[in-house]
Write a protein that holds these residues in place. Structure first.
Motif, mmCIF file in Angstrom:
data_model
loop_
_atom_site.group_PDB
_atom_site.id
_atom_site.type_symbol
_atom_site.label_atom_id
_atom_site.label_comp_id
_atom_site.label_asym_id
_atom_site.label_seq_id
_atom_site.Cartn_x
_atom_site.Cartn_y
_atom_site.Cartn_z
ATOM 1 N N ASP A 117 0.843 -1.218 0.136
ATOM 2 C CA ASP A 117 -0.002 0.191 0.003
ATOM 3 C C ASP A 117 0.824 1.259 -0.013
ATOM 4 O OD1 ASP A 117 -2.282 1.504 -0.105
ATOM 5 O OD2 ASP A 117 -2.616 1.295 2.298
ATOM 6 N N VAL A 118 0.280 2.374 -0.655
ATOM 7 C CA VAL A 118 1.113 3.680 -0.463
ATOM 8 C C VAL A 118 0.402 4.700 0.445
ATOM 9 C CG1 VAL A 118 1.896 5.563 -2.010
ATOM 10 C CG2 VAL A 118 1.871 3.186 -2.895
ATOM 11 N N LEU A 119 1.147 5.097 1.416
ATOM 12 C CA LEU A 119 0.318 5.932 2.365
ATOM 13 C C LEU A 119 0.714 7.538 2.031
ATOM 14 C CD1 LEU A 119 1.411 4.085 5.458
ATOM 15 C CD2 LEU A 119 -0.545 3.918 4.301
ATOM 16 N N GLN A 120 1.781 7.788 1.459
ATOM 17 C CA GLN A 120 2.020 9.181 1.040
ATOM 18 C C GLN A 120 2.809 8.996 -0.098
ATOM 19 O OE1 GLN A 120 3.754 10.705 4.795
ATOM 20 N NE2 GLN A 120 2.036 12.106 4.853
ATOM 21 N N PRO A 121 2.845 10.109 -1.019
ATOM 22 C CA PRO A 121 3.661 10.111 -2.043
ATOM 23 C C PRO A 121 4.802 10.551 -2.017
ATOM 24 C CG PRO A 121 2.371 12.092 -2.047
ATOM 25 C CD PRO A 121 1.888 11.380 -1.052
ATOM 26 N N GLY A 122 6.036 10.311 -2.914
ATOM 27 C CA GLY A 122 7.186 10.728 -2.718
ATOM 28 C C GLY A 122 7.543 11.868 -3.754
ATOM 29 N N TYR A 123 8.747 12.652 -3.147
ATOM 30 C CA TYR A 123 8.699 13.837 -4.217
ATOM 31 C C TYR A 123 10.271 13.799 -4.658
ATOM 32 C CZ TYR A 123 4.463 15.834 -2.256
ATOM 33 O OH TYR A 123 3.275 15.907 -2.103
ATOM 34 N N ILE A 124 10.593 14.290 -6.218
ATOM 35 C CA ILE A 124 11.749 14.371 -6.454
ATOM 36 C C ILE A 124 11.998 15.800 -7.050
ATOM 37 C CG2 ILE A 124 13.135 13.557 -8.424
ATOM 38 C CD1 ILE A 124 11.714 10.919 -8.471
ATOM 39 N N LEU A 125 13.122 16.391 -6.784
ATOM 40 C CA LEU A 125 13.563 17.596 -7.182
ATOM 41 C C LEU A 125 14.793 17.490 -8.110
ATOM 42 C CD1 LEU A 125 13.197 20.694 -6.960
ATOM 43 C CD2 LEU A 125 14.701 20.453 -4.995
ATOM 44 N N ASP A 126 14.631 17.944 -9.440
ATOM 45 C CA ASP A 126 15.660 17.763 -10.182
ATOM 46 C C ASP A 126 16.539 16.455 -10.190
ATOM 47 O OD1 ASP A 126 15.045 20.610 -10.753
ATOM 48 O OD2 ASP A 126 16.580 21.137 -9.523
ATOM 49 N N ASP A 127 15.793 15.388 -10.221
ATOM 50 C CA ASP A 127 16.356 14.124 -10.232
ATOM 51 C C ASP A 127 16.869 13.723 -8.797
ATOM 52 O OD1 ASP A 127 15.392 13.538 -12.854
ATOM 53 O OD2 ASP A 127 17.375 14.683 -13.546
ATOM 54 N N THR A 128 16.629 14.277 -7.752
ATOM 55 C CA THR A 128 17.037 14.011 -6.421
ATOM 56 C C THR A 128 15.910 13.667 -5.570
ATOM 57 O OG1 THR A 128 19.125 15.200 -6.803
ATOM 58 C CG2 THR A 128 18.473 14.569 -4.500
ATOM 59 N N VAL A 129 15.715 12.491 -4.861
ATOM 60 C CA VAL A 129 14.804 12.320 -3.994
ATOM 61 C C VAL A 129 14.928 13.363 -2.744
ATOM 62 C CG1 VAL A 129 13.555 10.535 -2.414
ATOM 63 C CG2 VAL A 129 14.785 9.895 -4.820
ATOM 64 N N VAL A 130 13.826 14.127 -2.609
ATOM 65 C CA VAL A 130 13.452 15.098 -1.535
ATOM 66 C C VAL A 130 12.828 14.265 -0.346
ATOM 67 C CG1 VAL A 130 12.727 17.058 -0.817
ATOM 68 C CG2 VAL A 130 13.516 16.942 -3.049
ATOM 69 N N ARG A 131 11.775 13.476 -0.800
ATOM 70 C CA ARG A 131 11.391 12.649 0.345
ATOM 71 C C ARG A 131 10.826 11.481 -0.560
ATOM 72 N NH1 ARG A 131 5.634 13.918 3.022
ATOM 73 N NH2 ARG A 131 5.048 12.742 1.162
ATOM 74 N N GLN A 132 11.210 10.276 0.340
ATOM 75 C CA GLN A 132 10.779 8.884 -0.097
ATOM 76 C C GLN A 132 9.254 8.788 0.093
ATOM 77 O OE1 GLN A 132 13.326 7.135 2.623
ATOM 78 N NE2 GLN A 132 14.507 6.307 1.177
ATOM 79 N N ALA A 133 8.719 8.029 -0.872
ATOM 80 C CA ALA A 133 7.258 7.584 -0.751
ATOM 81 C C ALA A 133 7.163 6.796 0.430
ATOM 82 C CB ALA A 133 6.667 7.041 -1.766
ATOM 83 N N ARG A 134 6.114 7.024 1.274
ATOM 84 C CA ARG A 134 5.973 6.184 2.499
ATOM 85 C C ARG A 134 5.076 5.215 2.058
ATOM 86 N NH1 ARG A 134 6.024 11.687 5.810
ATOM 87 N NH2 ARG A 134 8.452 11.783 6.114
ATOM 88 N N VAL A 135 5.269 3.982 2.313
ATOM 89 C CA VAL A 135 4.589 2.820 1.822
ATOM 90 C C VAL A 135 4.481 1.590 2.875
ATOM 91 C CG1 VAL A 135 5.410 3.078 -0.390
ATOM 92 C CG2 VAL A 135 6.894 1.518 0.755
#
Length: 175
Positions: A153-171
């Motif tokens: 399951d996916v609880l929260q999305p992840g975020y990528i800034l200019d090809d760098t993961v800023v926050r991992q998706a919470r799963v």
């Protein structure tokens, strides 16, 4: 005798001119050497200048990225709250006024997403059943159901800034 004296003077002048020519030739060689040295110094200074410009551009680019990243890290929790509010609103029995209000919030969130995409921040939602990747996903829970090592399951999305993961998706991951 006069002829001898003239010959002697002529030879003396020739020697004098030869000495002057030798001196001029030495002066020309010295000036050429100085010219080459100055040219080499100029080339080195120009190369140093270009290297400095490149270093300054790299530092400025890194500082700009760090500023964007810090801004995104500050805003992401608010975006998460807005997504949660919209999801909760969809699950509730809302009247027409409340639905219109929620639609307005969804529109604001869509505008924010476009603005953040403009600076390079992209949201990603992993799919259920995808392989767990610790560089892209944060496992917040583990369940016994499903195929081992897969996203349950996916609880929260992840975020990528200019090809760098800023926050991992919470799963949630299957064990």
């Amino acid at each position: 005798m006069n002829k001898d004296k003239q010959k002697s003077e002529k030879k003396s002048k020739e020697k004098e001119l030869e000495e002057k020519l030798k001196q001029l030739a030495l002066d020309i060689d010295r000036v050429e050497d100085e010219k080459l040295e100055i040219q080499n110094q100029l080339k080195k200074a120009l190369a140093d200048y270009h290297n400095l410009l490149r270093d300054v551009e790299k530092r400025q680019s890194l500082q700009f990225f760090q500023l964007k990243k810090a801004l995104c890290e500050e805003v992401i929790p608010s975006l998460d709250s807005m997504y949660l509010a919209i999801k909760s609103g969809e699950e509730m029995k809302l009247g027409e006024k409340e639905k219109a209000w929620m639609d307005g919030i969804a529109g604001i969130l869509a505008n924010l997403e476009k603005s953040f995409e403009g600076i390079g921040l992209k949201q990603y939602w992993p799919k259920k059943g995808d392989n767990f990747d610790s560089s892209m996903h944060e496992a917040v829970a583990v369940v016994e159901n499903g195929e081992s090592g897969k996203i349950f399951d996916v609880l929260q999305p992840g975020y990528i800034l200019d090809d760098t993961v800023v926050r991992q998706a919470r799963v949630v991951v299957s064990k």
